[in-house]
Design a protein around this motif. Structure first.
Motif, PDB file in Angstrom:
ATOM      1  N   MET A  60       0.848  -1.170   0.000  1.00  0.00           N
ATOM      2  CA  MET A  60       0.000   0.000   0.000  1.00  0.00           C
ATOM      3  C   MET A  60       0.897   1.237   0.000  1.00  0.00           C
ATOM      4  SD  MET A  60      -2.593   1.350   2.968  1.00  0.00           S
ATOM      5  CE  MET A  60      -3.374  -0.209   3.091  1.00  0.00           C
ATOM      6  N   ASN A  61       0.779   2.072  -1.018  1.00  0.00           N
ATOM      7  CA  ASN A  61       1.569   3.306  -1.087  1.00  0.00           C
ATOM      8  C   ASN A  61       0.991   4.350  -0.146  1.00  0.00           C
ATOM      9  OD1 ASN A  61       3.356   2.345  -2.969  1.00  0.00           O
ATOM     10  ND2 ASN A  61       2.171   3.057  -4.700  1.00  0.00           N
ATOM     11  N   ILE A  62       1.891   4.946   0.661  1.00  0.00           N
ATOM     12  CA  ILE A  62       1.456   5.978   1.605  1.00  0.00           C
ATOM     13  C   ILE A  62       2.206   7.286   1.397  1.00  0.00           C
ATOM     14  CG2 ILE A  62       0.692   4.330   3.360  1.00  0.00           C
ATOM     15  CD1 ILE A  62       3.350   4.998   4.875  1.00  0.00           C
ATOM     16  N   GLY A  63       3.089   7.350   0.390  1.00  0.00           N
ATOM     17  CA  GLY A  63       3.829   8.585   0.184  1.00  0.00           C
ATOM     18  C   GLY A  63       4.800   8.503  -0.974  1.00  0.00           C
ATOM     19  N   THR A  64       5.596   9.566  -1.099  1.00  0.00           N
ATOM     20  CA  THR A  64       6.591   9.662  -2.164  1.00  0.00           C
ATOM     21  C   THR A  64       7.859  10.320  -1.634  1.00  0.00           C
ATOM     22  OG1 THR A  64       5.736  11.805  -2.881  1.00  0.00           O
ATOM     23  CG2 THR A  64       4.883   9.869  -4.025  1.00  0.00           C
ATOM     24  N   ASN A  78       8.229   5.519  -4.574  1.00  0.00           N
ATOM     25  CA  ASN A  78       6.940   5.301  -3.923  1.00  0.00           C
ATOM     26  C   ASN A  78       7.223   4.708  -2.557  1.00  0.00           C
ATOM     27  OD1 ASN A  78       5.308   6.214  -5.985  1.00  0.00           O
ATOM     28  ND2 ASN A  78       4.937   4.197  -6.836  1.00  0.00           N
ATOM     29  N   VAL A  79       6.607   5.276  -1.517  1.00  0.00           N
ATOM     30  CA  VAL A  79       6.794   4.793  -0.156  1.00  0.00           C
ATOM     31  C   VAL A  79       5.624   3.877   0.180  1.00  0.00           C
ATOM     32  CG1 VAL A  79       7.034   5.420   2.276  1.00  0.00           C
ATOM     33  CG2 VAL A  79       8.029   6.889   0.496  1.00  0.00           C
ATOM     34  N   ALA A  80       5.942   2.652   0.562  1.00  0.00           N
ATOM     35  CA  ALA A  80       4.923   1.658   0.904  1.00  0.00           C
ATOM     36  C   ALA A  80       5.030   1.310   2.377  1.00  0.00           C
ATOM     37  CB  ALA A  80       5.100   0.412   0.050  1.00  0.00           C
ATOM     38  N   SER A 125       9.014   0.783   3.049  1.00  0.00           N
ATOM     39  CA  SER A 125       9.947   0.512   1.965  1.00  0.00           C
ATOM     40  C   SER A 125       9.731   1.581   0.913  1.00  0.00           C
ATOM     41  CB  SER A 125       9.701  -0.862   1.345  1.00  0.00           C
ATOM     42  OG  SER A 125      10.076  -1.886   2.234  1.00  0.00           O
ATOM     43  N   ALA A 126      10.795   1.929   0.193  1.00  0.00           N
ATOM     44  CA  ALA A 126      10.712   2.944  -0.863  1.00  0.00           C
ATOM     45  C   ALA A 126      11.243   2.319  -2.148  1.00  0.00           C
ATOM     46  CB  ALA A 126      11.508   4.183  -0.477  1.00  0.00           C
ATOM     47  N   PHE A 127      10.398   2.310  -3.181  1.00  0.00           N
ATOM     48  CA  PHE A 127      10.720   1.675  -4.451  1.00  0.00           C
ATOM     49  C   PHE A 127      10.920   2.725  -5.528  1.00  0.00           C
ATOM     50  CE2 PHE A 127       8.225  -1.249  -1.895  1.00  0.00           C
ATOM     51  CZ  PHE A 127       9.045  -2.364  -1.890  1.00  0.00           C
ATOM     52  N   ARG A 128      12.084   2.682  -6.173  1.00  0.00           N
ATOM     53  CA  ARG A 128      12.449   3.668  -7.188  1.00  0.00           C
ATOM     54  C   ARG A 128      11.551   3.528  -8.417  1.00  0.00           C
ATOM     55  NH1 ARG A 128      16.776   6.952  -7.160  1.00  0.00           N
ATOM     56  NH2 ARG A 128      17.333   7.899  -9.117  1.00  0.00           N
ATOM     57  N   GLU A 182      16.430  -5.836  -8.111  1.00  0.00           N
ATOM     58  CA  GLU A 182      16.284  -4.383  -8.020  1.00  0.00           C
ATOM     59  C   GLU A 182      16.616  -3.897  -6.615  1.00  0.00           C
ATOM     60  OE1 GLU A 182      12.929  -2.462 -10.134  1.00  0.00           O
ATOM     61  OE2 GLU A 182      12.246  -4.529 -10.399  1.00  0.00           O
ATOM     62  N   CYS A 183      17.215  -2.697  -6.548  1.00  0.00           N
ATOM     63  CA  CYS A 183      17.521  -2.064  -5.266  1.00  0.00           C
ATOM     64  C   CYS A 183      16.329  -1.257  -4.786  1.00  0.00           C
ATOM     65  CB  CYS A 183      18.737  -1.154  -5.398  1.00  0.00           C
ATOM     66  SG  CYS A 183      20.256  -2.064  -5.642  1.00  0.00           S
ATOM     67  N   PHE A 184      16.131  -1.241  -3.472  1.00  0.00           N
ATOM     68  CA  PHE A 184      15.088  -0.439  -2.852  1.00  0.00           C
ATOM     69  C   PHE A 184      15.574  -0.037  -1.470  1.00  0.00           C
ATOM     70  CE2 PHE A 184      14.265  -4.790  -1.689  1.00  0.00           C
ATOM     71  CZ  PHE A 184      13.789  -4.759  -0.392  1.00  0.00           C
ATOM     72  N   LEU A 185      14.830   0.839  -0.820  1.00  0.00           N
ATOM     73  CA  LEU A 185      15.161   1.302   0.532  1.00  0.00           C
ATOM     74  C   LEU A 185      14.163   0.708   1.512  1.00  0.00           C
ATOM     75  CD1 LEU A 185      15.753   5.063  -0.334  1.00  0.00           C
ATOM     76  CD2 LEU A 185      17.494   3.288  -0.030  1.00  0.00           C
ATOM     77  N   GLN A 186      14.647   0.304   2.682  1.00  0.00           N
ATOM     78  CA  GLN A 186      13.755  -0.261   3.687  1.00  0.00           C
ATOM     79  C   GLN A 186      14.175   0.229   5.063  1.00  0.00           C
ATOM     80  OE1 GLN A 186      13.717  -4.568   4.000  1.00  0.00           O
ATOM     81  NE2 GLN A 186      11.533  -4.496   4.416  1.00  0.00           N
TER      82      GLN A 186
END
Length: 126
Positions: free
Chosen positions: A1-5, A98-100, A88-91, A69-73
């Motif tokens: 679920m995306n909650i931000g950017t 997108n922040v999930a 988590s943030a997906f490029r 793929e790289c992402f931020l968590q």
């Protein structure tokens, strides 16, 4: 679920925002000042109501085991919150993220039984 950017601003700094039913905030990502291999990539910072800079979390670089793929968590935490917010943030193709929101995993094979002293007791799930 995306909650931000998260996006780069005009100066190249990464800034973002999240919004849920109980949390709405803007923040900035600041590179973590550590050479330790387990250090986070970014510190998540925001401003207190009085205007002071406050660190509220951190993000680590991760690599998907399935796609490569790289992402931020990481997570956002503050004493005003009932519990930390795992994210988590997906490029995206445009360079933004997108922040999930992530629901914490329950331990499989265990269930929580209530107790008189409010300390949870874990029982084998049989």
């Amino acid at each position: 679920m995306n909650i931000g950017t998260i996006r780069a601003n005009d100066r190249g700094a990464l800034t973002g925002s999240i919004a849920t039913l109980t949390v709405a905030m803007s923040f900035a990502l600041r590179g973590a000042a550590s050479n330790h291999p387990n250090a986070p990539r970014y510190e998540i910072c925001t401003r207190s109501p009085a205007g002071a800079a406050v660190q509220i979390g951190a993000l680590w670089e991760q690599t998907s085991k399935t796609t490569g793929e790289c992402f931020l968590q990481g997570r956002i935490d503050d004493p005003s919150m009932a519990r930390p917010l795992a994210i988590s943030a997906f490029r995206q193709d445009d360079g933004s993220y997108n922040v999930a929101w992530l629901r914490p995993q329950r331990r499989s094979g265990f269930r929580v039984a209530s107790s008189a002293n409010d300390n949870p007791t874990y029982l084998d799930a049989a």
